[in-house]
Design a protein around this motif. Sequence first.
Motif, mmCIF file in Angstrom:
data_model
loop_
_atom_site.group_PDB
_atom_site.id
_atom_site.type_symbol
_atom_site.label_atom_id
_atom_site.label_comp_id
_atom_site.label_asym_id
_atom_site.label_seq_id
_atom_site.Cartn_x
_atom_site.Cartn_y
_atom_site.Cartn_z
ATOM 1 N N LYS A 152 28.424 42.835 18.596
ATOM 2 C CA LYS A 152 29.593 42.697 18.004
ATOM 3 C C LYS A 152 29.232 42.813 16.360
ATOM 4 N N ARG A 153 29.723 43.429 15.343
ATOM 5 C CA ARG A 153 29.604 43.461 14.100
ATOM 6 C C ARG A 153 30.360 42.426 13.503
ATOM 7 N N VAL A 154 29.799 41.337 12.820
ATOM 8 C CA VAL A 154 30.798 39.947 12.493
ATOM 9 C C VAL A 154 30.406 39.560 11.192
ATOM 10 N N PHE A 155 31.542 39.474 10.374
ATOM 11 C CA PHE A 155 31.408 39.145 9.132
ATOM 12 C C PHE A 155 31.139 37.372 9.146
ATOM 13 N N THR A 156 30.138 36.745 8.650
ATOM 14 C CA THR A 156 29.930 35.460 8.875
ATOM 15 C C THR A 156 28.816 35.044 7.465
ATOM 16 N N LEU A 203 23.560 33.386 15.027
ATOM 17 C CA LEU A 203 24.208 34.116 16.037
ATOM 18 C C LEU A 203 23.468 35.161 16.394
ATOM 19 N N THR A 204 22.557 35.819 15.819
ATOM 20 C CA THR A 204 21.516 36.942 16.288
ATOM 21 C C THR A 204 21.104 36.760 17.577
ATOM 22 N N PRO A 213 25.478 40.310 12.144
ATOM 23 C CA PRO A 213 25.873 39.852 10.962
ATOM 24 C C PRO A 213 26.262 40.878 9.929
ATOM 25 N N VAL A 214 27.427 40.764 9.192
ATOM 26 C CA VAL A 214 27.586 41.802 8.313
ATOM 27 C C VAL A 214 27.844 41.168 6.927
ATOM 28 N N THR A 215 27.305 41.433 5.887
ATOM 29 C CA THR A 215 27.652 41.011 4.641
ATOM 30 C C THR A 215 28.606 42.021 3.804
ATOM 31 N N GLY A 265 34.658 41.771 14.096
ATOM 32 C CA GLY A 265 35.185 40.558 14.162
ATOM 33 C C GLY A 265 34.753 39.698 13.157
ATOM 34 N N ILE A 266 35.418 38.385 13.026
ATOM 35 C CA ILE A 266 35.106 37.412 11.861
ATOM 36 C C ILE A 266 34.680 36.263 12.467
ATOM 37 N N ALA A 267 33.747 35.751 11.851
ATOM 38 C CA ALA A 267 33.579 34.105 12.263
ATOM 39 C C ALA A 267 33.110 33.511 10.937
ATOM 40 N N TRP A 268 34.119 33.225 10.057
ATOM 41 C CA TRP A 268 34.296 32.769 8.940
ATOM 42 C C TRP A 268 35.103 31.647 8.674
ATOM 43 N N SER A 269 35.884 31.393 9.460
ATOM 44 C CA SER A 269 36.978 30.233 9.507
ATOM 45 C C SER A 269 37.513 29.860 10.845
ATOM 46 N N GLY A 270 38.463 29.166 10.563
ATOM 47 C CA GLY A 270 39.231 28.460 11.741
ATOM 48 C C GLY A 270 40.586 29.647 11.741
ATOM 49 N N ILE A 271 41.434 29.094 12.549
ATOM 50 C CA ILE A 271 42.547 29.911 12.638
ATOM 51 C C ILE A 271 43.674 29.656 11.557
#
Length: 351
Positions: free
Chosen positions: A177-181, A189-190, A196-198, A215-221
Amino acid sequence: MTNRRDFLKKAGLTTVAAAGASTLAAPAVHAAGRPIKWRLQTYAGAALAQHVIKPSIDAFNKAANGEMEIELYYADQLVPTGELFRAMQRGTIDAVQSDDDSIAAPVDVSVFGGYFPFASRYSLDVPALFNHWGLKEIWEEAYGEVEGVKWLSAGAWDPCHFATKDPIRSLADLKGKRVFTFPTAGKFLTRFGVVPVTLPWEDIEVAMQTGELDGIAWSGITEDYTVGWADVTNYFLTNNISGAWAGSYFANEERWNELPDHLKTLFNLCMDSSHYYRQHWYWAGEAKLRTQGEKLELTSIPDEEWATVEAEALKFWDEIAAKSERNARVVKILKEYNAAMAKAGRPYRYG
């Protein structure tokens, strides 16, 4: 972009790269009777900044009563987030609100900024750790070794969850999964196959729509709904890799030292106001949107499987501790704090 272009023209940034000079910024203290002017850039985009910083800056400008005015700029508006530290150090901008990790702060403890995996369970853990368990003194020590920047204060933001197009119900679903974080969170997470994508903050929504991101792993809901990410994702993973984002305020050291004591006190009070606002805004939002939000379907990874992620985090802690004596002190405090919370039991920890 218009703001950035105007800023670059006025500040003469294009000449700095070649000259290596620090002559960009106009003096922050002006002639008698004219207000002190500061430029402060936050990590947050415009929609998010309305909550995480703007109320406190508006209050500061009002309470300063004409003696000082802070101009607030949003994510990447004047300077790319990854260049904020250097821009502040050379006086291009006067102050920053961000985590140490995202702005590439040249200190060993920067790795603990943002989402350091499982360092906290609740947002109150962050101010407790800084104000009562010794992290404040360690951060002051670390930044005291860096010329030109004054670290001012740390506080908590929201927990770190995944918002994704496809459902995540097992660790295997994370693979590829390519994820912004954030940088450190991404590095951790790797280990579970995440890529991870910047990208610039303002590009995330479009990147989700075009498929550049999964996806995004940068915040809560709360942030997912506030900034529009809930409109371009379908699922929200209830498991998180940290209970709270740890972010700070920083200032150019010369600009800070020029302030009279009463304006320093006022700025400190406004930072505390900002920290407090986020505590209740996020806490209320996380629960309300999980139970009443209609845009994202909740998914979960089973506890026994997620326990392997928590165990891996402790190995990651030890690897970070080995990088410097100061990092080792931080990890020691994190371990002692979490052990104390577990021993204290409810309401501090529930198993």
